[in-house]
Design a protein around this motif. Structure first.
Motif, mmCIF file in Angstrom:
data_model
loop_
_atom_site.group_PDB
_atom_site.id
_atom_site.type_symbol
_atom_site.label_atom_id
_atom_site.label_comp_id
_atom_site.label_asym_id
_atom_site.label_seq_id
_atom_site.Cartn_x
_atom_site.Cartn_y
_atom_site.Cartn_z
ATOM 1 N N LEU A 150 62.058 27.710 24.628
ATOM 2 C CA LEU A 150 63.327 27.117 25.022
ATOM 3 C C LEU A 150 63.994 27.951 26.109
ATOM 4 O O LEU A 150 63.838 29.173 26.155
ATOM 5 N N SER A 165 60.741 15.688 19.545
ATOM 6 C CA SER A 165 59.614 15.095 18.834
ATOM 7 C C SER A 165 60.143 14.050 17.871
ATOM 8 O O SER A 165 61.085 14.318 17.115
ATOM 9 N N LEU A 169 57.906 26.997 18.844
ATOM 10 C CA LEU A 169 58.612 26.220 19.855
ATOM 11 C C LEU A 169 59.873 26.938 20.341
ATOM 12 O O LEU A 169 60.230 26.843 21.525
ATOM 13 N N LYS A 202 67.487 23.356 23.185
ATOM 14 C CA LYS A 202 67.494 22.847 21.816
ATOM 15 C C LYS A 202 66.165 22.174 21.486
ATOM 16 O O LYS A 202 65.538 21.575 22.351
ATOM 17 N N ILE A 203 65.778 22.287 20.227
ATOM 18 C CA ILE A 203 64.690 21.485 19.679
ATOM 19 C C ILE A 203 65.337 20.312 18.951
ATOM 20 O O ILE A 203 66.244 20.511 18.122
ATOM 21 N N SER A 263 68.451 25.471 17.458
ATOM 22 C CA SER A 263 68.595 26.365 18.608
ATOM 23 C C SER A 263 68.400 27.802 18.164
ATOM 24 O O SER A 263 68.449 28.113 16.959
ATOM 25 N N ILE A 309 63.182 20.407 23.715
ATOM 26 C CA ILE A 309 61.864 20.083 23.170
ATOM 27 C C ILE A 309 62.109 19.030 22.105
ATOM 28 O O ILE A 309 62.842 19.271 21.143
ATOM 29 N N ILE A 329 57.855 25.224 14.475
ATOM 30 C CA ILE A 329 59.204 25.323 15.039
ATOM 31 C C ILE A 329 59.478 26.743 15.526
ATOM 32 O O ILE A 329 60.093 26.936 16.581
#
Length: 215
Positions: free
Chosen positions: A141, A118, A137, A146-147, A208, A116, A134
């Protein structure tokens, strides 16, 4: 520069040029822009054929490169004009118009994501809103996902204040920039968070899920 939807639509055609000008002069807010996108690109590329959700993809500068490499792209942005530009680059991507201030669109949350991402979008949230967003989000996953957030960001509050002083006259007082030390404390119970500063005013967060089985 606090831009509403109409403002972003009007800015769409010249957005990439505006970013380039700021980056080339190594000025706030886009100093390090290419390095930030490159870091996120390489993180995503580590997992072949990833399923990627891009929040606030803009004109698709980053996601179009991932799209070309065979990744499945999903995303939303609130500017219809920017979406139109992005769709030309990624005709098979799953892109929708949505304002991130309204939370997460259910249509894009029916599956887990390997990444994900941004870039330069979440600074519209207050620090408290960032932490909450967050946290939401993380639930979407894949187990090893991972963000990846690239934005105007600083290691410490002192560094942010120094940049504010150095950028008098064009500092945007309507935005809430990331401070690593503070975000890490807010999220320390629920995730692993690393910060990679890539300029005096920008960097990448890699976030993560915590390994709940770790000792």
């Amino acid at each position: 520069m606090l831009l509403n939807k109409q403002g972003f639509d009007l800015w769409a055609d010249g957005y990439d040029q505006t970013v380039q000008h700021s980056e080339e002069k190594y000025q706030y807010p886009f100093a390090g822009y290419k390095a930030i996108l490159n870091k996120i690109f390489n993180e995503v590329m580590a997992v072949p054929a990833s399923t990627v959700l891009d929040i606030g993809f803009g004109t698709g500068v980053l996601t179009a490169k991932l799209y070309e490499q065979g990744h499945s792209i999903y995303g939303f942005d609130f500017s219809a004009n920017m979406i139109a530009i992005a769709k030309e680059k990624m005709p098979e991507a799953h892109l929708m118009e949505w304002d991130l201030m309204n939370g997460l669109p259910q249509e894009l949350l029916q599956q887990p994501y390997d990444a994900i991402i941004s870039t330069y979008a979440l600074h519209h949230f207050t620090d408290e809103q960032k932490a909450l967003y967050i946290t939401q989000l993380l639930q979407h996953l894949s187990p090893t996902g991972k963000i990846l957030i690239g934005d105007v960001a600083f290691q410490t509050r002192e560094q942010l204040e120094q940049c504010r002083q150095d950028s008098k006259g064009y500092w945007d007082e309507d935005e809430f920039y990331f401070v690593h030390e503070e975000l890490k404390v807010a999220l320390q119970e629920i995730c692993e968070l690393a910060f990679y500063p890539l300029s005096h005013c920008g960097g990448v967060f890699v976030i993560s899920r915590k390994n709940i089985n770790a000792d």
